[in-house]
Design a protein around this motif. Structure first.
Motif, short mmCIF file in Angstrom:
data_model
loop_
_atom_site.label_atom_id
_atom_site.label_comp_id
_atom_site.label_asym_id
_atom_site.label_seq_id
_atom_site.Cartn_x
_atom_site.Cartn_y
_atom_site.Cartn_z
N TRP A 50 -69.83 -85.53 60.01
CA TRP A 50 -71.20 -85.05 59.91
C TRP A 50 -71.54 -84.69 58.45
CZ3 TRP A 50 -72.56 -79.69 59.14
CH2 TRP A 50 -73.93 -79.44 59.21
N SER A 78 -80.09 -81.84 64.02
CA SER A 78 -79.87 -81.70 65.47
C SER A 78 -78.39 -81.81 65.81
CB SER A 78 -80.65 -82.76 66.25
OG SER A 78 -82.02 -82.56 66.10
N TYR A 79 -77.72 -82.77 65.19
CA TYR A 79 -76.29 -82.94 65.43
C TYR A 79 -75.50 -81.76 64.87
CZ TYR A 79 -71.81 -85.33 65.97
OH TYR A 79 -70.53 -85.66 66.33
N LEU A 82 -75.66 -78.98 67.33
CA LEU A 82 -74.76 -79.27 68.44
C LEU A 82 -73.31 -78.97 68.06
CD1 LEU A 82 -74.24 -80.65 71.29
CD2 LEU A 82 -73.86 -82.73 69.96
N LEU A 83 -72.91 -79.38 66.86
CA LEU A 83 -71.55 -79.10 66.39
C LEU A 83 -71.31 -77.60 66.23
CD1 LEU A 83 -71.08 -81.95 63.77
CD2 LEU A 83 -70.02 -81.77 66.02
N THR A 84 -72.33 -76.89 65.79
CA THR A 84 -72.20 -75.43 65.66
C THR A 84 -71.91 -74.80 67.02
OG1 THR A 84 -73.68 -75.39 63.74
CG2 THR A 84 -73.41 -73.32 64.94
N GLU A 85 -72.58 -75.27 68.05
CA GLU A 85 -72.32 -74.76 69.40
C GLU A 85 -70.90 -75.08 69.84
OE1 GLU A 85 -74.26 -72.61 71.00
OE2 GLU A 85 -75.50 -72.73 69.19
N LYS A 86 -70.39 -76.24 69.47
CA LYS A 86 -69.00 -76.59 69.79
C LYS A 86 -68.02 -75.67 69.06
CE LYS A 86 -69.44 -81.53 70.85
NZ LYS A 86 -68.94 -82.88 70.49
#
Length: 106
Positions: A50, A78-79, A82-86
């Motif tokens: 990323w 946006s990605y 999403l990665l932050t949530e992971k």
């Protein structure tokens, strides 16, 4: 883990930048080594990929948008979210983690 600001690191910002890992001290802005965090190998790889894509929406020589650049930046942000949530899921509540999006959008 300590930072150059001499604080234990509990507040982390996830942000893409050129030639840097995506983890930053929220207090002093110091770039942190991704390998200092107990994340899965697959998530580390996703994060590094990323970051590698950061700025692909710009012509760096002119600092102008490439065709379709605004859409690419939105997708990148946006990605990153999403990665932050992971990352939050894998690290649990040991850290306060927030995402900082690219701010090139005009």
């Amino acid at each position: 883990m300590e930072c150059i600001c001499n604080r234990d690191i509990f507040n982390i910002k996830i942000e893409a930048d050129i030639a840097a890992d995506p983890f930053w001290c929220s207090h002093c802005g110091c770039n942190l080594d991704i390998d200092d965090f107990p994340l899965s190998r697959s998530l580390k790889k996703e994060l590094i990929n990323w970051v590698t894509e950061y700025g692909r929406w710009l012509d760096w020589s002119t600092e102008e948008w490439l065709p379709g650049g605004k859409k690419l930046e939105v997708e990148h942000n946006s990605y990153g979210l999403l990665l932050t949530e992971k990352v939050k899921s894998e690290l649990g509540e040991a850290y306060s983690i927030h995402f900082s999006s690219s701010k090139m959008i005009i």
